[in-house]
Design a protein around this motif. Sequence first.
Motif, PDB file in Angstrom:
ATOM      1  N   HIS A   1      -2.444   7.805  -0.575  1.00 64.05           N
ATOM      2  CA  HIS A   1      -2.441   8.594  -1.569  1.00 64.05           C
ATOM      3  C   HIS A   1      -2.761  10.217  -1.444  1.00 64.05           C
TER       4      HIS A   1
ATOM      5  N   ILE B   1      -3.831   3.834  -1.552  1.00 61.74           N
ATOM      6  CA  ILE B   1      -3.962   2.614  -2.598  1.00 61.74           C
ATOM      7  C   ILE B   1      -3.343   1.463  -1.857  1.00 61.74           C
TER       8      ILE B   1
ATOM      9  N   THR C   1      -6.679  -4.511  -5.642  1.00 57.22           N
ATOM     10  CA  THR C   1      -5.928  -3.338  -5.444  1.00 57.22           C
ATOM     11  C   THR C   1      -7.035  -2.145  -6.249  1.00 57.22           C
ATOM     12  N   ARG C   2      -6.862  -1.174  -5.152  1.00 50.49           N
ATOM     13  CA  ARG C   2      -7.840  -0.117  -5.425  1.00 50.49           C
ATOM     14  C   ARG C   2      -7.446   0.970  -4.381  1.00 50.49           C
TER      15      ARG C   2
ATOM     16  N   TRP D   1      -4.440   2.335 -13.139  1.00 47.48           N
ATOM     17  CA  TRP D   1      -3.060   2.175 -12.257  1.00 47.48           C
ATOM     18  C   TRP D   1      -3.365   0.859 -11.559  1.00 47.48           C
ATOM     19  N   CYS D   2      -4.160   0.806 -11.009  1.00 43.60           N
ATOM     20  CA  CYS D   2      -4.437  -0.391  -9.976  1.00 43.60           C
ATOM     21  C   CYS D   2      -4.691  -1.698 -10.570  1.00 43.60           C
TER      22      CYS D   2
ATOM     23  N   ASP E   1       0.803  -1.329   0.061  1.00 39.09           N
ATOM     24  CA  ASP E   1       0.190   0.097  -0.012  1.00 39.09           C
ATOM     25  C   ASP E   1       0.980   1.270  -0.052  1.00 39.09           C
TER      26      ASP E   1
ATOM     27  N   PRO F   1       3.222   0.967  -4.704  1.00 39.56           N
ATOM     28  CA  PRO F   1       2.085   1.878  -5.061  1.00 39.56           C
ATOM     29  C   PRO F   1       2.369   3.307  -5.086  1.00 39.56           C
TER      30      PRO F   1
ATOM     31  N   TYR G   1      -1.269  -2.631 -11.812  1.00 38.81           N
ATOM     32  CA  TYR G   1      -0.505  -3.309 -10.696  1.00 38.81           C
ATOM     33  C   TYR G   1      -0.646  -4.785 -10.614  1.00 38.81           C
ATOM     34  N   GLU G   2      -2.250  -5.204 -10.681  1.00 40.44           N
ATOM     35  CA  GLU G   2      -2.472  -6.635 -10.367  1.00 40.44           C
ATOM     36  C   GLU G   2      -1.919  -7.427 -11.667  1.00 40.44           C
TER      37      GLU G   2
END
Length: 632
Positions: free
Chosen positions: A86, A198, A170-171, A130-131, A83, A118, A134-135
Motif C-alpha cells: 500500500h 492490502i 481482505t484488509r 475497496w477490500c 496482495d 489489490p 474485492y471479496e
Amino acid sequence: MNHTIESQQRERVRIHVHDTADEASRALAREIAVLVRDRAAAGRAAVIGLATGSTPVRLYRELVRMHREEGLSFKNVVTFNLDEYHGIPRAHAESYWRFMHEQLFDHIDIPPAAVHIPDGTVPRAAVFDWCRDYERQIKEAGGIDLQILGIGRTGHIGFNEPGSGADSRTRLVTLDSMTRRDAARDFLGEANVPRHAITMGVGTILDARRIVLLAWGGAKARVIADAAEKPPSETLPASFLQQHPDATFLVDRAAASELTRVRLPWLVGHVGWSPSLSRRAVAWLSRHVKKPVLKLLDDDYTEHGMADLLTEQGPAYMLNIRIFNELQHTITGWPGGKPGADDTHRPERAAPHPKRVLVLSPEPSDDVLGMGGTIRRLVEQGHHVTIASQTSGNLGVPDDEAATLADFMIELDDSGPRETGGGSGAALARLIKQQLDSKSAFDGDPPELRRFKGVLRRGEERAALRSCGVSTENIHFLDLPFYEQGRYRQFRAGGADVDTMVALLRKLEPHQIFATGDSEDPSSVPAICFDVLRQALARTRDDGWRRDCRVWLYRSPARDWDIAGIDMAVPMSPMELSAKIQSIRHHKSQRGQQTGEAWQQAGHHDQTVARAYDEFGLANYEAIEPFRQWKE
C-alpha cells in the motif's frame, strides 16, 4: 493428517517433496493446465488465486512456455492476486501489479478485465470499502478454484502476518519487521519498504476449493516444518492450512530438510543407520538431553527412540567415543591442509602445499561474511588465494551511497588546481548526479549509474580483502551477464555465464574451490551463481586438474548449520573474529541492505557454531567458520 504413511505421521497437511523447484513447478503447471482445459471444455471460467515474490517465478515461466509451445489458452481464466504493497504506484519496480504483468500477464492471452490485483494506490480512508468490494468480486466469479501461495519466514501467507486469525478477510495490514527486513534488498534499504499492504485474509484463502503452497530453499525449511507439524495457531498463519480439506505443500528437498521424517527419521519409523545418520542422531540427542556426548547413557538412547541404534552400534560408551572422534576430526586450523602432517583424520589433504585456492563470492561481501577468517588463515599459511566476485552487486547499492561518492569526486575535482581542468572521473560523477536527481524512486538505474555503483562495490571489496591479506592482483570481478542484464527475481543464467566460469577454472586449475548458494532459494543470486559453478564443473569434469580439486561450501551468513553436517570447522580466536568483523565493515554501502542478521550479527552465527562444539564436549573456541564438502 498423513496417518497412512508412517514416516509422515507428524505432518498435518499433505506435503510432496520434489528434487528441485523446477520439478515441483512443472507438476503444478500441469495441474493448472488440466483445470483450465476442463473448465474451458465445460464452458466455464477457471478462477485462480495468484501469489508474487520469487517463489512462483518458475511456475509462471512454465505456464508461459505451455502457452507458447503447447497452445494453453488463458482466455477462460479469471485471476485474483493475494496482495499488494500500500502506498506505491503500479509503475514502481517492486509493485506486485508490475511484477505480475512482467512475469505472466504480458506473455499470455488472458483478458485484461479478468485480472484482479489489490490496488495499492487506494486512499487510506477508502481501503475498507475497496477490500469489501474485492471479496464481492471473488464471490461473483464463483469463488477461487485453486489458490497458489508462498510462505514468509514469519509463517505469513499473503501478507497475513502473525496474529492473523482464521476468519480474517481482505484488509489493510501492518507488515512485520522481519518481512520488511527480508524485502530490504529489493527496495534498497529497509527504510524504503512500505509499512502497510492490502492482503486477502486467511479466511478468504481458506474459502478456495484447493490450495497449493510452494516453498524452495533451506531458509524456508523451519517454517515449513512448523506450519505442517505444529497445531494451528495465529502466531503461524500458514498452519491454518491444516484445516483445509484439499491443501498441499509442494517443496524442494532443501525446504523439506526440517521435517521430522527428514531431520529426525528415527522418531517416526524404522531407519537404516548409515554413518551420517548415526552422527546426526547422536548430535541431536546430545543437544536434546543437554549432555556432552561422552556422558550419554544407554537409557538416553532407548528413551528417545534409538534403541535399535544401540543394538547395531552400541553400547553407548563405544558409540559416544566414535561420534566424538568424528566431530573432533572436523576441527582444523589448517583449512588448506597442514604440510608434512598425517592427514588421515584431517578434513583436508596435506599435499600439495601451497594450494591454488579459489573463493567464489556471489556478490561482493558474501565471501568475508561467510569465511573472512578462513580467507585470512589461507593467505597466512602461504596458499595462492584468488577471490572472484561472480556479480558486481550494483543492484544492492542505494542511491544515496552513489550520490555520496559522486559528491566526493566532484568536490575533489573542484578543490584541485584550476589549471588541471575537469577530469573524466569528475565528468562521470556529474553525469551520475544528474541521473540521480532526475530518477524517481521506482525507476531502474541507467547503465552508467549501474556501472558507477559497481565501481563503488569493487572498491569496498578490495578494501575488505586487503584487510584479509589478499593482494589486489588476486581479486577478480567476473560481472556475470545474467546479473548485469537483469534484476532481482528476474535473473536467468545462460551459456555466457558458464563460459566465463569455465574460463576462470581452466586458468587457475584450483586445488580448492570455496563457494556458497547450494540449497538456497533457486531464484536468489547465490543459488544462480552456484548453479553456474555446477555447470562449469560438469563441463570441466574430464580436465586433469579436476582429480586434485575439492569443492567446499561455506555457509550463508544468515543460516545456522547443524553440527552433524559440518565436514570442516575452522576456529577463530577473539582477535581473529574481531578482524573478520572489521573486514566486513569495509562494505559500507551494504550496511542496512543485508537482510537483518547478516550484517548486524556478522559474528553471531560463527559463535553459535563454536557453542555447539563446546556443548558437545569438544574444545571451547570463540567462533568457528563451518564448511561442507560438496560432491557432484
